[in-house]
Design an enzyme around this catalytic site. Structure first.
Site, PDB file in Angstrom:
ATOM      1  N   LYS B  76       0.857  -1.181   0.000  1.00 41.88           N
ATOM      2  CA  LYS B  76       0.000   0.000   0.000  1.00 41.88           C
ATOM      3  C   LYS B  76       0.896   1.236   0.000  1.00 41.88           C
ATOM      4  O   LYS B  76       1.926   1.260   0.679  1.00 41.88           O
ATOM      5  CB  LYS B  76      -0.888  -0.024   1.262  1.00 41.88           C
ATOM      6  N   SER B 151      -9.762   1.967   3.077  1.00 42.97           N
ATOM      7  CA  SER B 151      -8.859   2.727   2.244  1.00 42.97           C
ATOM      8  C   SER B 151      -7.872   1.866   1.461  1.00 42.97           C
ATOM      9  O   SER B 151      -7.281   2.354   0.493  1.00 42.97           O
ATOM     10  CB  SER B 151      -8.074   3.719   3.103  1.00 42.97           C
ATOM     11  N   SER B 175     -10.020  -0.429   7.209  1.00 44.70           N
ATOM     12  CA  SER B 175      -9.412  -0.231   5.888  1.00 44.70           C
ATOM     13  C   SER B 175      -8.733  -1.455   5.292  1.00 44.70           C
ATOM     14  O   SER B 175      -8.375  -1.436   4.118  1.00 44.70           O
ATOM     15  CB  SER B 175      -8.411   0.926   5.934  1.00 44.70           C
TER      16      SER B 175
END
Lengths: 482, 484
Positions: B76, B151, B175
């Site tokens: 990420k 997210s 997330s």
């Protein structure tokens, strides 16, 4: 109207840890800009603080020295504001649970009295970087070497009643932190910085007047001058029918005046909240106990001991104990000399004056404690007079010899006690001053004593100060007494 | 090649069916060919990946490779990667090349993983749909009209699309788990303090945790094994031994007590999701677990509590983005105020600004007691709910999300509805507990996630429970229609 001055001080002390409070960067002063700033100090994204245990221990030592409660679970908070030399946009500090709780600092005043000043608390926090406004062609340079240097902020109650007391308090804080060796105490490098909250009120009034905070006064002399000029400003303002505003003011040492920086309305809302990156600092009692055993003798205790063990006056003892290094120097000199009172006089007198004259600290004194002790020994055993001793001291100071004895020898300054040689000198002086001899013989006991001094003086002059005054007196009495 | 698990790849590498270089090249090719449809990567590090892969192949030959030697993964874009842009999906950091590695990036590299690239995400991890990214929205491989969740939406979409076998994510309020649920994956949020946060760009420091995302529980165990452990650079990471997660996967579930909170099945839950969760619970009964009804009475306070604490912490955490030292700086600032104001106005997106404002407000003098302090009190009550429940049960089970993947644009203009998508996941972060989401069904062609919540530092039980369910079901083997 008679006015009473009320002062509270906030003193920032840089702790002398090798590394910063939340990162492994060095804290050495004076390095090239931004060479001592790591990813953490630059607040790069993703970096996290880790508390330096040495900074914590030094703060606890300070707490123990002022007899304060140590907070067994202190908490770091974030103080939020934007400034270019504050890389994270917040300062990590302590608000509700500071490491050091209420304590007492005892100050000594010039009239020999002492007062207890209450410390509200002392907390750990990080220093900011520096903004450099020169040499950047209208732009501002940022140096983050200082960012993250550990500080304790020591906040007093509004217990101080004059500029003199404020200075005495600041000096006492200075001597405590240097005795503890938790700070180098170097004011010229910003190791000790002071903000003063100053207000005045009519004598006898219970409530405080409105205070102004004077920021960043960084020498003992400026603290005294800044407070005095601010007190004067406030009194004149009120007496002219004005009102003191609660505001932050800056002291301008060139103009010797304080100037408004920002008012209460313009003040930041710092939005303090507990720093989620640092857990509460839980301390074991065993750590506190262990630190207690490492506490050095503090100024007050040392001063008492000097009075009792060496028979010094409280004034001399206080002077000798303001700085740990001076106290150590004195003890070494007294040891070598075998006469503590004389050693105290020399350290507080000749030595201190010479250091001041040449702007030197005790650590850089050209005359060592053992050299001074050796010099005093020669006074004690009558090898030289006090006057000659001053010459020898100057010679030592200027590096003209390794020891008092060597200088006395090489310059032939040894006191003359030989009755034959001195007898001849006396005869010469008497022969050269027949009128005075006549007068002396005609005078009564009381006058004679005074007149004897004249002859001694003449003989000392003739001997270039080296004649032993005791022996001269004896010979003079024999020769004149007849 | 598509739909390899990490375990598949490890077996293939071991059996020399393919080399790390070959499999890495395949993933890189697939990314070039297919990612334009999903936008799951922000940065692809092809050259470095191939170099790492060749080194891994050598290491494997020499027998010196780590646990995950030669396995390509994606990170990420919230994790700092040395020499590679680390943007947090923000214009603010569009030009930021991190000069150091996050601890988990280092740990995974030491275990032998290959970094394919950096995945898309909601800006600064603020969002539940991956629509707040400066680099554009990510599409869900199960239905490209839908969001992948957020997210960690880029990580989820990349795995679901077959553009990475596994990826790292972060979970502040759901997330990892919510995008895992919406993309048919297994994703684990470890206990707060299990995994280092150093080098992970902070959103809400007391809630943020890094974790793995992959197809199976076994893959999650493999990645967590490499990621977990005390880090002297993170004061909030715990000094605890790391259990053998992989070795514990088959721990018997007989007698396991699973609590089902009635509050997780109330109004707002899609009935199809409720039914799928019930069906999954039946499987657990068959595995010997005992299902008990429980109550978490303060559940309804979790979302409001979270939306005080997380923005408050974020408001301070994001202050460092000021245009002074790195990142975006506005053109020709006329003075310091102008520099700050325009840099932050132009550099942050709308959702980030919204949260900074909420947080700043909540911490303001005069409001602190009413908001921040009150929220901290509620947080303790929520933790207490869980403490009470864990006296009765070993694991708590329920839906991960109230709805399956929703349409792109559907909730952008309605932040409150968007925030409610995290209603089941948020309390777990407030309590600091570990939780896993695993696929347990499909509705209208969209995946459904089951959430299992465990006791502090008991990720092992969650992984074992998820793994053994996956031994009896094939929801985790379902392939997204858009997958490579």
């Amino acid at each position: 109207m008679e006015w009473e001055v009320v002062i509270g001080l906030e003193v920032h002390v840089q702790l002398n840890t090798k590394t910063k409070i939340f990162s492994g960067s060095s804290t050495t002063f004076g390095a090239a800009p931004n060479t001592q700033a790591s990813a953490v100090d630059l607040a790069l994204p993703g970096t996290l603080p880790v508390l330096n245990e040495q900074a914590l221990k030094k703060a606890i030592l300070f707490g123990l020295a002022i007899d304060a409660d140590i907070c067994m679970a202190s908490v770091f908070d974030r103080k939020n504001y934007f400034y270019p030399d504050l890389p994270k946009g917040y300062q990590t500090t302590q608000m509700d649970f500071p490491i050091v709780g209420p304590g007492i600092v005892t100050i000594s005043l010039s009239d020999g009295s002492s007062r207890d000043i209450r410390v509200h608390h002392a907390h750990l926090e990080e220093d900011a970087g520096k903004s450099l406004h020169e040499d950047y062609h209208g732009m501002t340079g940022i140096d983050l070497n200082r960012a993250g240097t550990p500080l304790i902020e020591i906040v007093s109650e509004p217990d101080l009643r004059s500029a003199e007391e404020a200075v005495a308090y600041l000096r006492k804080i200075h001597s405590i932190v240097t005795y503890l060796d938790i700070s180098d105490g170097d004011l010229s490098q910003g190791s000790l910085r002071c903000d003063a909250n100053v207000s005045v009120r009519p004598k006898g009034q219970a409530e405080y007047g409105t205070r102004a905070e004077i920021k960043n006064i960084n020498s003992f002399r400026f603290v005294e001058r800044a407070i005095k000029v601010e007190v004067q400003r406030q009194i004149e303002l009120i007496e002219d029918g004005g009102k003191v505003k609660q505001e932050t003011r800056l002291y301008d040492s060139d103009k010797n005046e304080t100037r408004a920086m920002r008012s209460k309305e313009e003040a930041n809302d710092y939005r303090y909240f507990p720093c989620p990156d640092l857990l509460p600092v839980v301390i074991e009692q065993s750590l506190v106990d262990q630190l207690k055993t490492t506490m050095p003798e503090l100024p007050d205790a040392k001063r008492q001991r000097f009075e009792q063990a060496y028979g010094l006056s409280s004034y001399d003892a206080a002077l000798l104990t303001t700085e740990r290094a001076i106290a150590n120097y004195f003890e070494a000199a007294a040891d070598a000399a075998g006469d503590a009172k004389l050693a105290a006089n020399w350290v507080n007198g000749e030595l201190s004056a010479a250091l001041n004259r040449d702007n030197l600290g005790i650590a850089n004194s050209p005359v060592s404690a053992s050299q001074l002790g050796g010099l005093i020994q020669r006074i004690v055993d009558n090898s030289i007079s006090g006057k000659i001793a001053k010459q020898v001291f100057e010679a030592l100071w200027n590096g003209e010899g390794d020891s008092a004895d060597a200088i006395i020898d090489s310059k032939g300054l040894k006191q003359v006690s030989d009755t034959g040689a001195l007898g001849a000198m006396v005869d010469e002086v008497l022969a050269a001053n027949p009128d005075q001899v006549e007068q002396f013989r005609g005078a009564d006991e009381g006058k004679r004593k005074k007149m004897l001094g004249f002859f001694v003086g003449q003989i000392m002059k003739a001997s270039k100060g080296q004649a032993n005054p005791g022996v001269i007196n004896k010979i003079l009495n024999e020769k004149l007494g007849g | 090649m598509p739909n390899h698990t990490v375990a598949d790849i490890l077996r293939g590498l071991e059996a020399k069916t393919f080399s790390s270089e070959e499999i890495t090249q395949q993933y890189l090719d697939a990314i070039v060919a297919h990612d334009p449809r999903y936008n799951s990567y922000i940065t692809v590090t092809a050259a470095a990946a191939l170099e790492q892969a060749r080194a891994a192949d050598l290491a494997r030959q020499n027998g010196s490779g780590g646990l995950l030697c030669g396995v390509p993964i994606a990170h990420k874009d919230i994790f700092c990667t040395d020499g590679v842009r680390t943007s947090c999906a923000s214009k603010m950091l569009n030009n930021f090349i991190a000069p150091y590695n996050a601890t988990i990036v280092t740990k995974l590299a030491q275990a032998g993983t290959i970094t394919l690239g950096k995945t898309n995400m909601d800006e600064f991890a603020m969002g539940s749909s991956n629509e707040t990214s400066f680099y554009g929205a990510v599409r869900n491989p199960w239905n490209t009209d839908c969001v992948p969740g957020g997210s960690s939406g880029g990580s989820a979409a990349a795995i679901a699309a077959g553009l990475a076998p596994a990826a790292t994510g972060t979970d502040t309020g759901g997330s990892i788990r919510q995008p895992a649920a919406l993309c048919g994956l297994t994703g684990l949020k470890p206990t707060y303090g299990r995994v280092s946060r150093y080098g992970m760009i902070a959103f809400a420091s007391s809630l943020d945790q890094a974790g793995p995302m992959a197809k199976t529980a076994e893959d999650n165990a493999l990645l967590l094994q490499a990621m977990a452990g005390f880090d002297p650079l993170d004061s909030t990471s715990m000094q605890l031994p790391v259990p053998d997660f992989v070795g514990g996967l088959n721990k018997d579930l007989k007698g396991l007590k699973i609590g089902v909170p009635k509050e997780y099945f109330s109004e707002g839950l899609d009935p199809a999701i409720g039914a799928a969760v019930e069906a999954a619970l039946d499987e657990y009964r068959k595995l010997g677990a005992e299902i008990k009804a429980i109550s978490l009475p303060h559940t309804h306070l979790a979302v409001p509590c979270y939306y005080i604490i997380a923005p408050a912490e974020a408001s301070a955490n994001l202050s460092r983005f000021d245009g002074v030292r790195y990142g975006y700086r506005c053109e020709n600032p006329k003075d310091l105020d102008d520099l700050y104001t325009r840099t932050r106005a132009e550099g942050f997106g709308a959702e980030v600004k919204r949260r900074i404002l909420i947080g700043t407000y909540a911490l303001s003098s005069g409001f602190y007691d009413a908001y921040y302090r009150k929220a901290q009190q509620i947080r303790r009550l929520i933790k207490q709910d869980f403490n009470e429940a864990f006296k009765e049960v070993d694991i708590i089970a329920g839906p991960t999300t109230p709805n399956p993947a929703f349409a792109l644009g559907e909730k952008v203009s309605d932040p409150l509805t968007m925030y409610l998508e995290d209603i089941y996941t948020i309390a777990v972060n407030l309590a600091g507990l570990p939780a896993i989401s695993l696929p347990v069904g499909l509705t209208q062609g969209k995946p459904i996630g089951l959430q299992l919540i465990g006791r502090d530092f008991d990720e092992a039980s969650l992984l074992a429970a998820a793994h053994q369910y996956q031994q009896r079901s094939d929801w985790h083997r379902q392939v997204a229609p858009g997958s490579v």
